[in-house]
Motif scaffolding. Structure first.
Motif, short mmCIF file in Angstrom:
data_model
loop_
_atom_site.label_atom_id
_atom_site.label_comp_id
_atom_site.label_asym_id
_atom_site.label_seq_id
_atom_site.Cartn_x
_atom_site.Cartn_y
_atom_site.Cartn_z
N ALA A 183 0.84 -1.21 0.00
CA ALA A 183 0.00 0.00 0.00
C ALA A 183 0.87 1.25 0.00
O ALA A 183 0.62 2.20 -0.76
CB ALA A 183 -0.93 -0.01 1.21
N ILE A 184 1.95 1.25 0.80
CA ILE A 184 2.82 2.43 0.86
C ILE A 184 3.56 2.62 -0.48
O ILE A 184 3.61 3.72 -1.02
CB ILE A 184 3.82 2.30 2.04
N GLY A 185 4.10 1.54 -1.01
CA GLY A 185 4.84 1.63 -2.28
C GLY A 185 3.96 2.07 -3.43
O GLY A 185 4.32 2.96 -4.21
N TRP A 186 2.78 1.48 -3.54
CA TRP A 186 1.87 1.82 -4.65
C TRP A 186 1.35 3.26 -4.50
O TRP A 186 1.20 3.97 -5.49
CB TRP A 186 0.70 0.83 -4.69
N ARG A 187 1.10 3.66 -3.24
CA ARG A 187 0.62 5.04 -3.03
C ARG A 187 1.71 6.02 -3.45
O ARG A 187 1.43 7.02 -4.12
CB ARG A 187 0.26 5.23 -1.55
N ARG A 188 2.95 5.77 -3.07
CA ARG A 188 4.05 6.68 -3.44
C ARG A 188 4.19 6.74 -4.96
O ARG A 188 4.43 7.80 -5.55
CB ARG A 188 5.36 6.20 -2.81
N TYR A 189 4.03 5.57 -5.60
CA TYR A 189 4.16 5.53 -7.07
C TYR A 189 3.01 6.32 -7.72
O TYR A 189 3.23 7.07 -8.68
CB TYR A 189 4.15 4.07 -7.53
N TRP A 190 1.79 6.15 -7.20
CA TRP A 190 0.64 6.87 -7.75
C TRP A 190 0.85 8.39 -7.63
O TRP A 190 0.65 9.13 -8.58
CB TRP A 190 -0.63 6.43 -7.02
N ARG A 191 1.30 8.83 -6.45
CA ARG A 191 1.52 10.26 -6.24
C ARG A 191 2.65 10.78 -7.13
O ARG A 191 2.67 11.94 -7.50
CB ARG A 191 1.83 10.53 -4.77
N PHE A 192 3.62 9.90 -7.44
CA PHE A 192 4.77 10.30 -8.27
C PHE A 192 4.37 10.45 -9.74
O PHE A 192 4.79 11.37 -10.43
CB PHE A 192 5.86 9.24 -8.10
N THR A 193 3.52 9.54 -10.25
CA THR A 193 3.27 9.50 -11.70
C THR A 193 1.90 10.03 -12.11
O THR A 193 1.66 10.21 -13.30
CB THR A 193 3.38 8.04 -12.22
N ARG A 194 0.99 10.28 -11.16
CA ARG A 194 -0.37 10.65 -11.58
C ARG A 194 -0.35 12.00 -12.30
O ARG A 194 0.46 12.89 -11.96
CB ARG A 194 -1.29 10.73 -10.36
N PRO A 195 -1.24 12.17 -13.27
CA PRO A 195 -1.32 13.48 -13.93
C PRO A 195 -1.94 14.50 -12.99
O PRO A 195 -2.63 14.13 -12.04
CB PRO A 195 -2.25 13.21 -15.13
N ASN A 196 -1.68 15.77 -13.27
CA ASN A 196 -2.28 16.83 -12.44
C ASN A 196 -3.79 16.74 -12.55
O ASN A 196 -4.33 16.48 -13.61
CB ASN A 196 -1.81 18.21 -12.93
N ALA A 197 -4.47 16.95 -11.44
CA ALA A 197 -5.93 16.94 -11.39
C ALA A 197 -6.52 15.65 -11.95
O ALA A 197 -7.48 15.65 -12.72
CB ALA A 197 -6.49 18.13 -12.18
N ALA A 198 -5.88 14.52 -11.59
CA ALA A 198 -6.38 13.23 -12.07
C ALA A 198 -7.72 12.91 -11.40
O ALA A 198 -7.84 12.99 -10.19
CB ALA A 198 -5.37 12.14 -11.74
#
Ligand code: SF4
Ligand code: SF4
Length: 386
Positions: A189-204
């Motif tokens: 959960a921590i790893g995937w959350r960090r990855y999501w926050r790192f790669t998500r587009p702005n205002a996803a």
């Protein structure tokens, strides 16, 4: 403008030594988010692809790269996980080695994935376990099996209960599985959350429709279709085998999960205790799941063993093989336990099966299996942007 009319002849002969674009040792260098060599090479390769555009249509990677001309570190991580390693863009590329541009997109993105996965491991001190997943898997599997054999040897058998619970009580088995599984769920959960926050587009904005479309991409494996004609599973020939084996593996895991849920329902809601008969729903689901996993992992291992090493790296191939062997061991030891559950070998078979299951649970965040979450996130982002 750079299009060729027919596929070029085979670029690499089986067994041929290709000078690596960068060596596996480079995984020891700083994570690419901080500007490691891998990021430089990936930008060089993808900048050429963005100008060329010949491979648009094989998969989502090339369109996504053209929407990201800056190719930031987050862009590279997203593109790396969007790539399913189908290899089409290597065998179709007029700039692949021995051309001086030495374009090898699958290999470059494989290295990016390895960098990215290691960079998002939680806790970071465990990244070494991920990089050396074969040794970690061997140690954990043998350690867990030895622990179970020791417990079975030390604890008095309980003559008042049937089946497996005679040698190991249900609460003990549950705790042995829940502890590594809970740790892994937290780490994932921590790893995937960090990855999501790192790669998500702005205002996803993630809607149910986006999730539904991404789920279809996961199940149908649209990016492993090569635009319709299949992948280069082994060499320059096209095939759908790898995609079908992956789907078989997914189905096997789903059936096994359904078997566990049904058994829990039987036990907790209906008060029916294991062992269940061969014709019961949990056993039928578990057996079909185990056969599907054993068959799919054997096929994927064979494909990998026969396949050209050029589009990947030795360390990535070792990590893949390790996970496939672990899943194969879980499935075959489970089937062996079913066959031998009334025999004198039951205790040994139980220790072997539980040992590999506990190792699998503990290794979820520290093996190739972790990529499943990153890939789903990449597919969700792709659906948001399209
Ligand atoms: S892999 Fe080769 S052919 Fe394909 S887009 Fe890139 S440079 Fe062009
Ligand atoms: S290897 Fe396949 S999935 Fe990966 S970038 Fe090339 S064509 Fe796309």
């Amino acid at each position: 403008m750079f299009k060729v009319k027919s596929p070029p002849p085979p670029l690499f002969q089986r067994g041929e030594k290709e000078k690596p674009l960068f060596t596996d040792k480079e995984h020891e260098k700083p994570p690419f988010e901080k500007g490691g060599l891998g990021g430089f090479e990936a930008r060089r390769v993808l900048n050429i692809c963005n100008v060329c555009g010949y491979c648009n249509g094989f998969c989502d990677v090339f369109d996504a790269a053209q929407r990201r001309p800056a190719l930031t570190a987050a862009d590279l991580a997203h593109l790396a996980h969007l790539c399913h390693g189908c290899r089409n863009c290597l065998y179709s590329c007029q700039y692949a080695p021995p051309h001086e541009f030495a374009i090898n997109v699958p290999r470059t993105l494989t290295q990016m994935r390895q960098h990215s996965d290691a960079a998002h491991i939680w806790p970071p001190a465990f990244a070494g376990a991920f990089r050396h997943s074969a040794m970690t898997t061997l140690l954990l599997t043998s350690g867990a099996t030895a622990l179970l054999l020791g417990l079975i040897w030390l604890l008095e058998p309980n003559p008042n209960v049937r089946g497996f619970y005679r040698v190991l009580s249900l609460p003990l088995m549950v705790w042995l599985a829940v502890i590594p599984l809970s740790w892994s769920a937290l780490a994932l959960a921590i790893g995937w959350r960090r990855y999501w926050r790192f790669t998500r587009p702005n205002a996803a904005l993630v809607t149910w429709r986006i999730l539904w479309l991404a789920l279809q991409d996961v199940v149908l494996m649209r990016n492993l279709r090569g635009g319709g004609h299949g992948c280069n599973d082994i060499d320059e020939r096209f095939s759908h085998l790898r995609r079908r084996l992956h789907q078989g593996l997914l189905a096997g895991l789903g059936l096994s999960f359904a078997a566990t849920l049904t058994a829990m329902f039987y036990h907790h809601a209906l008060g029916w205790n294991a062992p269940y008969s061969i014709a019961s729903i949990p056993v039928l689901l578990g057996t079909s799941g185990g056969i599907a996993i054993a068959f799919a992992t054997t096929g994927l291992l064979a494909l990998q063993w026969r396949g050209d090493l050029t589009p990947t790296t030795r360390s990535a191939r070792t990590a893949n093989s390790t996970v496939l062997l672990l899943l194969w061991a879980v499935a075959t030891s489970g089937l062996a336990l079913l066959i031998g559950r009334e025999s004198a070998a039951m205790a040994l078979l139980l220790a072997l099966h539980l040992g590999v299951v506990i190792a699998l649970f503990a290794l979820l965040p520290y093996s190739k299996l972790v990529h499943a979450g990153y890939r789903i996130i990449a597919l969700v982002i792709e659906r948001i942007e399209r």
